[in-house]
Design a protein around this motif. Structure first.
Motif, PDB file in Angstrom:
ATOM      1  N   VAL A  87       0.863  -1.173   0.063  1.00 51.27           N
ATOM      2  CA  VAL A  87       0.024  -0.066   0.138  1.00 51.27           C
ATOM      3  C   VAL A  87       0.863   1.245   0.009  1.00 51.27           C
ATOM      4  O   VAL A  87       2.057   0.942   0.283  1.00 51.27           O
ATOM      5  CB  VAL A  87      -0.960   0.016   1.118  1.00 51.27           C
ATOM      6  CG1 VAL A  87      -1.791  -1.074   1.150  1.00 51.27           C
ATOM      7  CG2 VAL A  87      -0.318   0.076   2.496  1.00 51.27           C
ATOM      8  N   GLN A  88       0.206   2.353  -0.295  1.00 56.54           N
ATOM      9  CA  GLN A  88       1.088   3.715  -0.238  1.00 56.54           C
ATOM     10  C   GLN A  88       0.107   4.685   0.557  1.00 56.54           C
ATOM     11  O   GLN A  88      -1.060   4.765   0.317  1.00 56.54           O
ATOM     12  CB  GLN A  88       0.937   4.207  -1.667  1.00 56.54           C
ATOM     13  CG  GLN A  88       2.060   3.292  -2.699  1.00 56.54           C
ATOM     14  CD  GLN A  88       1.567   3.492  -4.034  1.00 56.54           C
ATOM     15  OE1 GLN A  88       0.722   3.942  -4.501  1.00 56.54           O
ATOM     16  NE2 GLN A  88       2.961   3.010  -4.763  1.00 56.54           N
ATOM     17  N   ARG A  89       0.770   5.451   1.396  1.00 58.34           N
ATOM     18  CA  ARG A  89      -0.108   6.502   1.977  1.00 58.34           C
ATOM     19  C   ARG A  89       0.357   7.977   1.492  1.00 58.34           C
ATOM     20  O   ARG A  89       1.605   8.021   1.051  1.00 58.34           O
ATOM     21  CB  ARG A  89       0.672   6.501   3.580  1.00 58.34           C
ATOM     22  CG  ARG A  89      -0.009   5.291   4.348  1.00 58.34           C
ATOM     23  CD  ARG A  89       0.344   5.492   5.885  1.00 58.34           C
ATOM     24  NE  ARG A  89       1.504   4.876   6.325  1.00 58.34           N
ATOM     25  CZ  ARG A  89       1.795   4.574   7.349  1.00 58.34           C
ATOM     26  NH1 ARG A  89       1.038   5.085   8.418  1.00 58.34           N
ATOM     27  NH2 ARG A  89       2.873   3.968   7.652  1.00 58.34           N
ATOM     28  N   ALA A  90      -0.458   8.631   1.645  1.00 53.59           N
ATOM     29  CA  ALA A  90      -0.351  10.026   1.118  1.00 53.59           C
ATOM     30  C   ALA A  90      -1.101  11.026   1.917  1.00 53.59           C
ATOM     31  O   ALA A  90      -2.215  10.700   2.433  1.00 53.59           O
ATOM     32  CB  ALA A  90      -0.924  10.337  -0.299  1.00 53.59           C
ATOM     33  N   MET A  91      -0.554  12.119   2.234  1.00 56.89           N
ATOM     34  CA  MET A  91      -1.433  13.436   2.914  1.00 56.89           C
ATOM     35  C   MET A  91      -2.321  13.808   2.002  1.00 56.89           C
ATOM     36  O   MET A  91      -2.448  14.029   0.754  1.00 56.89           O
ATOM     37  CB  MET A  91      -0.407  14.443   3.341  1.00 56.89           C
ATOM     38  CG  MET A  91       0.955  13.955   4.181  1.00 56.89           C
ATOM     39  SD  MET A  91       0.211  13.309   5.602  1.00 56.89           S
ATOM     40  CE  MET A  91      -0.468  14.751   6.531  1.00 56.89           C
ATOM     41  N   CYS A  92      -3.535  14.037   2.818  1.00 65.26           N
ATOM     42  CA  CYS A  92      -4.612  14.879   2.065  1.00 65.26           C
ATOM     43  C   CYS A  92      -4.122  16.440   1.853  1.00 65.26           C
ATOM     44  O   CYS A  92      -3.663  17.168   2.833  1.00 65.26           O
ATOM     45  CB  CYS A  92      -5.884  14.654   3.241  1.00 65.26           C
ATOM     46  SG  CYS A  92      -7.510  15.681   2.489  1.00 65.26           S
ATOM     47  N   GLU A  93      -4.512  16.720   0.766  1.00 68.07           N
ATOM     48  CA  GLU A  93      -3.979  18.432   0.300  1.00 68.07           C
ATOM     49  C   GLU A  93      -4.903  19.102   1.266  1.00 68.07           C
ATOM     50  O   GLU A  93      -4.519  20.340   1.605  1.00 68.07           O
ATOM     51  CB  GLU A  93      -4.072  18.424  -1.210  1.00 68.07           C
ATOM     52  CG  GLU A  93      -2.941  17.625  -1.766  1.00 68.07           C
ATOM     53  CD  GLU A  93      -1.428  17.948  -1.443  1.00 68.07           C
ATOM     54  OE1 GLU A  93      -1.310  19.268  -1.062  1.00 68.07           O
ATOM     55  OE2 GLU A  93      -0.669  17.016  -1.308  1.00 68.07           O
ATOM     56  N   ALA A  94      -6.040  18.717   1.267  1.00 68.95           N
ATOM     57  CA  ALA A  94      -7.119  19.602   1.708  1.00 68.95           C
ATOM     58  C   ALA A  94      -7.031  19.910   3.254  1.00 68.95           C
ATOM     59  O   ALA A  94      -7.297  20.869   3.836  1.00 68.95           O
ATOM     60  CB  ALA A  94      -8.615  19.457   1.265  1.00 68.95           C
ATOM     61  N   ASP A  95      -6.817  18.573   3.884  1.00 67.11           N
ATOM     62  CA  ASP A  95      -6.555  18.633   5.268  1.00 67.11           C
ATOM     63  C   ASP A  95      -5.379  17.704   5.606  1.00 67.11           C
ATOM     64  O   ASP A  95      -5.354  16.628   5.661  1.00 67.11           O
ATOM     65  CB  ASP A  95      -8.035  17.933   5.793  1.00 67.11           C
ATOM     66  CG  ASP A  95      -7.863  17.661   7.365  1.00 67.11           C
ATOM     67  OD1 ASP A  95      -7.028  18.106   7.888  1.00 67.11           O
ATOM     68  OD2 ASP A  95      -8.867  16.733   7.850  1.00 67.11           O
ATOM     69  N   ARG A  96      -4.472  18.489   6.106  1.00 62.03           N
ATOM     70  CA  ARG A  96      -2.843  18.158   6.252  1.00 62.03           C
ATOM     71  C   ARG A  96      -3.058  17.147   7.349  1.00 62.03           C
ATOM     72  O   ARG A  96      -2.169  16.142   7.398  1.00 62.03           O
ATOM     73  CB  ARG A  96      -2.127  19.015   6.646  1.00 62.03           C
ATOM     74  CG  ARG A  96      -1.891  20.093   5.697  1.00 62.03           C
ATOM     75  CD  ARG A  96      -1.187  19.345   4.383  1.00 62.03           C
ATOM     76  NE  ARG A  96       0.258  19.006   4.435  1.00 62.03           N
ATOM     77  CZ  ARG A  96       0.631  18.525   3.302  1.00 62.03           C
ATOM     78  NH1 ARG A  96      -0.022  17.936   2.372  1.00 62.03           N
ATOM     79  NH2 ARG A  96       1.711  18.025   3.764  1.00 62.03           N
ATOM     80  N   ARG A  97      -4.178  16.641   8.272  1.00 62.38           N
ATOM     81  CA  ARG A  97      -4.167  15.782   9.429  1.00 62.38           C
ATOM     82  C   ARG A  97      -4.589  14.555   8.556  1.00 62.38           C
ATOM     83  O   ARG A  97      -4.472  13.517   9.294  1.00 62.38           O
ATOM     84  CB  ARG A  97      -5.210  16.190  10.361  1.00 62.38           C
ATOM     85  CG  ARG A  97      -4.595  17.327  11.113  1.00 62.38           C
ATOM     86  CD  ARG A  97      -5.918  18.044  12.027  1.00 62.38           C
ATOM     87  NE  ARG A  97      -7.046  18.189  11.414  1.00 62.38           N
ATOM     88  CZ  ARG A  97      -8.160  18.433  11.555  1.00 62.38           C
ATOM     89  NH1 ARG A  97      -8.294  18.425  13.088  1.00 62.38           N
ATOM     90  NH2 ARG A  97      -8.990  19.000  10.789  1.00 62.38           N
ATOM     91  N   GLY A  98      -5.295  14.664   7.412  1.00 65.53           N
ATOM     92  CA  GLY A  98      -5.903  13.356   6.869  1.00 65.53           C
ATOM     93  C   GLY A  98      -4.806  12.748   6.093  1.00 65.53           C
ATOM     94  O   GLY A  98      -3.947  13.386   5.569  1.00 65.53           O
ATOM     95  N   ILE A  99      -5.062  11.293   6.055  1.00 62.88           N
ATOM     96  CA  ILE A  99      -4.065  10.434   5.161  1.00 62.88           C
ATOM     97  C   ILE A  99      -4.674   9.547   4.327  1.00 62.88           C
ATOM     98  O   ILE A  99      -5.854   8.894   5.028  1.00 62.88           O
ATOM     99  CB  ILE A  99      -2.931   9.642   6.182  1.00 62.88           C
ATOM    100  CG1 ILE A  99      -2.043  10.499   7.046  1.00 62.88           C
ATOM    101  CG2 ILE A  99      -2.220   8.608   5.657  1.00 62.88           C
ATOM    102  CD1 ILE A  99      -1.514   9.820   8.339  1.00 62.88           C
TER     103      ILE A  99
END
Length: 134
Positions: A87-99
């Protein structure tokens, strides 16, 4: 408590215990067989499957609700899957707390390879316990 209540309660408790026993036996069989052949536990497979079924990346919180794990347990599991390249994780651009989590090509390949065994174990473990029409 009436005799009927007691009898109904005994049936409910018996059904509950049967459900628990079937769940435990199925979970153990899935863990054992998926691990032996594909290096996955039941929860690993469930995460890979939910990601494979998703039309887009899933937030960790949304995935936790789907696989019935706490966010902390899921984060550890995702960390293991990411380290294995599944799997790959990425930060949410709109909400930096979201992954967000997505299935990698290797993860999809492992999922597709393990899926028939998963279904075979389910069919074997749950045979005779399906509701009518199911």
């Amino acid at each position: 408590m009436s005799v009927q209540d007691s009898a109904e309660t005994a049936v409910l408790v018996s059904e509950w215990r049967d459900l628990l026993a079937r769940h435990a036996a199925t979970a153990c069989a899935l863990d054992r067989e998926l691990s032996e052949r594909f290096g996955l536990c039941m929860s690993d497979f469930e995460v890979l499957e939910r990601l494979a079924e998703a039309a887009e990346a899933l937030r960790v919180q949304e995935l936790a609700e789907k696989v019935h794990l706490s966010q902390s347990a899921l984060s550890r599991l995702i960390g293991r899957l990411e380290k294995a390249g599944l799997v790959q994780r990425a930060m949410c651009e709109a909400d930096r707390r979201g992954i967000y989590v997505t299935l990698s090509a290797a993860g999809d390949e492992r999922y597709q390879a393990a899926r028939p065994l998963h279904r075979e174990v389910l069919a074997r473990s749950l045979a005779g316990h399906r509701p009518a029409g199911g």
